[in-house]
Design a protein around this motif. Sequence first.
Motif, mmCIF file in Angstrom:
data_model
loop_
_atom_site.group_PDB
_atom_site.id
_atom_site.type_symbol
_atom_site.label_atom_id
_atom_site.label_comp_id
_atom_site.label_asym_id
_atom_site.label_seq_id
_atom_site.Cartn_x
_atom_site.Cartn_y
_atom_site.Cartn_z
ATOM 1 N N ALA A 128 -80.181 34.331 -28.712
ATOM 2 C CA ALA A 128 -79.213 34.160 -29.798
ATOM 3 C C ALA A 128 -78.316 32.614 -29.517
ATOM 4 N N TRP A 129 -77.912 32.780 -27.844
ATOM 5 C CA TRP A 129 -78.088 31.124 -28.233
ATOM 6 C C TRP A 129 -78.582 29.921 -29.159
ATOM 7 N N ALA A 130 -79.676 29.716 -29.234
ATOM 8 C CA ALA A 130 -80.473 29.178 -30.056
ATOM 9 C C ALA A 130 -79.776 29.550 -31.819
ATOM 10 N N ASN A 131 -80.108 30.200 -31.527
ATOM 11 C CA ASN A 131 -79.401 30.601 -33.406
ATOM 12 C C ASN A 131 -78.275 29.891 -33.582
ATOM 13 N N GLY A 132 -77.248 30.774 -32.523
ATOM 14 C CA GLY A 132 -76.085 29.897 -32.649
ATOM 15 C C GLY A 132 -76.315 28.095 -32.745
ATOM 16 N N GLU A 133 -76.565 27.665 -31.628
ATOM 17 C CA GLU A 133 -76.718 25.670 -31.319
ATOM 18 C C GLU A 133 -76.938 25.954 -33.394
ATOM 19 N N THR A 134 -78.251 26.279 -33.407
ATOM 20 C CA THR A 134 -78.877 25.648 -34.705
ATOM 21 C C THR A 134 -77.217 25.576 -36.489
ATOM 22 N N LEU A 135 -77.012 27.143 -36.196
ATOM 23 C CA LEU A 135 -75.702 27.155 -37.032
ATOM 24 C C LEU A 135 -75.024 26.452 -36.407
ATOM 25 N N ALA A 136 -74.583 25.174 -35.432
ATOM 26 C CA ALA A 136 -73.337 24.378 -35.534
ATOM 27 C C ALA A 136 -74.010 23.358 -35.578
#
Length: 327
Positions: A128-136
């Motif tokens: 989930a953290w990785a998905n947030g990072e890439t969306l940013a």
Amino acid sequence: MLDFEARYSTPQVDTIERFISKNYALAGSVSCRMLQRGLNDVYLVIASDGGRYVFRLSHQRSRGPADVKTETAFLTHLSQSGVPVSAPIPTRDGTLFLTGNAPEGPREGVLFGAADGRDANATDAGDAWANGETLALVHNAAETFPIEQTVYRLDLEHLLHRPLARIRDSGIVEDAEVLSDLENIAARTAKAIETFSNLTWTYCHGDCHGFNSRINDAGKAVFFDFDDGGPGYLAYDLSVFLWAKISFGRKLATMWDAFIKGYRAVRPIAADDYEAAHRFVIVRHFWLMGEYASRAQEWGDNAVGWVAREANFLRTWESEQLVDRLF
């Protein structure tokens, strides 16, 4: 004898193989197999040298044709900006998409490099953290993407009002009281969102629910499936992940916390965008309901009938946000 007109045809795999071999300079012959049939047809493509690709054949939806021109331009921009995405592969003549003829009309095709890595895990906070990072990273890169004329804008007309009209027109919701509830919820949600004075506008992924990514060996989320994207509300792009964790009976709100932390590690979130994201959960659900309702004559009432049962979820989420929001 009466000739039936096609609403949605499925091409033979060998015709897809010939189409790819003719138009793309891949190594030797290619083999394909279908991965998914639905809103789009998706095929795994393997070249003779072992190279792996994904071919997506768009299906014309009620909203109109796929905006592959803008989508592929944005993906190329993201790839060149170092954002981990599955980028489009140019054809032999350098274009990034093609159009083929099907019985129901023209359909757009795009070949992508297959994203490396494993499937994202819905209950893994690291993913989930990785998905947030890439969306940013996507939103950062969007600041230097020259958005010109696009086919779609992810505004309330596109995400809420037209989907509600599709639900109404489909006849799926036969109970007048339920339909009235949906209309009232949509009206209240639109009014609440419009009270935010300065929501951020960006180029959205449009479908960042956590499964349109693969986690590579470095733990990064590699994004794909941008065909629901376009210029729109950043709060909506955030909300899709939250919606995926609390809709259809899921109780995975802690994954939303991890997602937001990953996003904020790269890029701050304005207070209004964060607050509005909770309202946009309702918008996202209406969007999905409208997509399914518009396919009633294609998939059948049994496949889309769930739409008529969603008013309770929307009412519950709305009351939590207005009365006792937990986030």
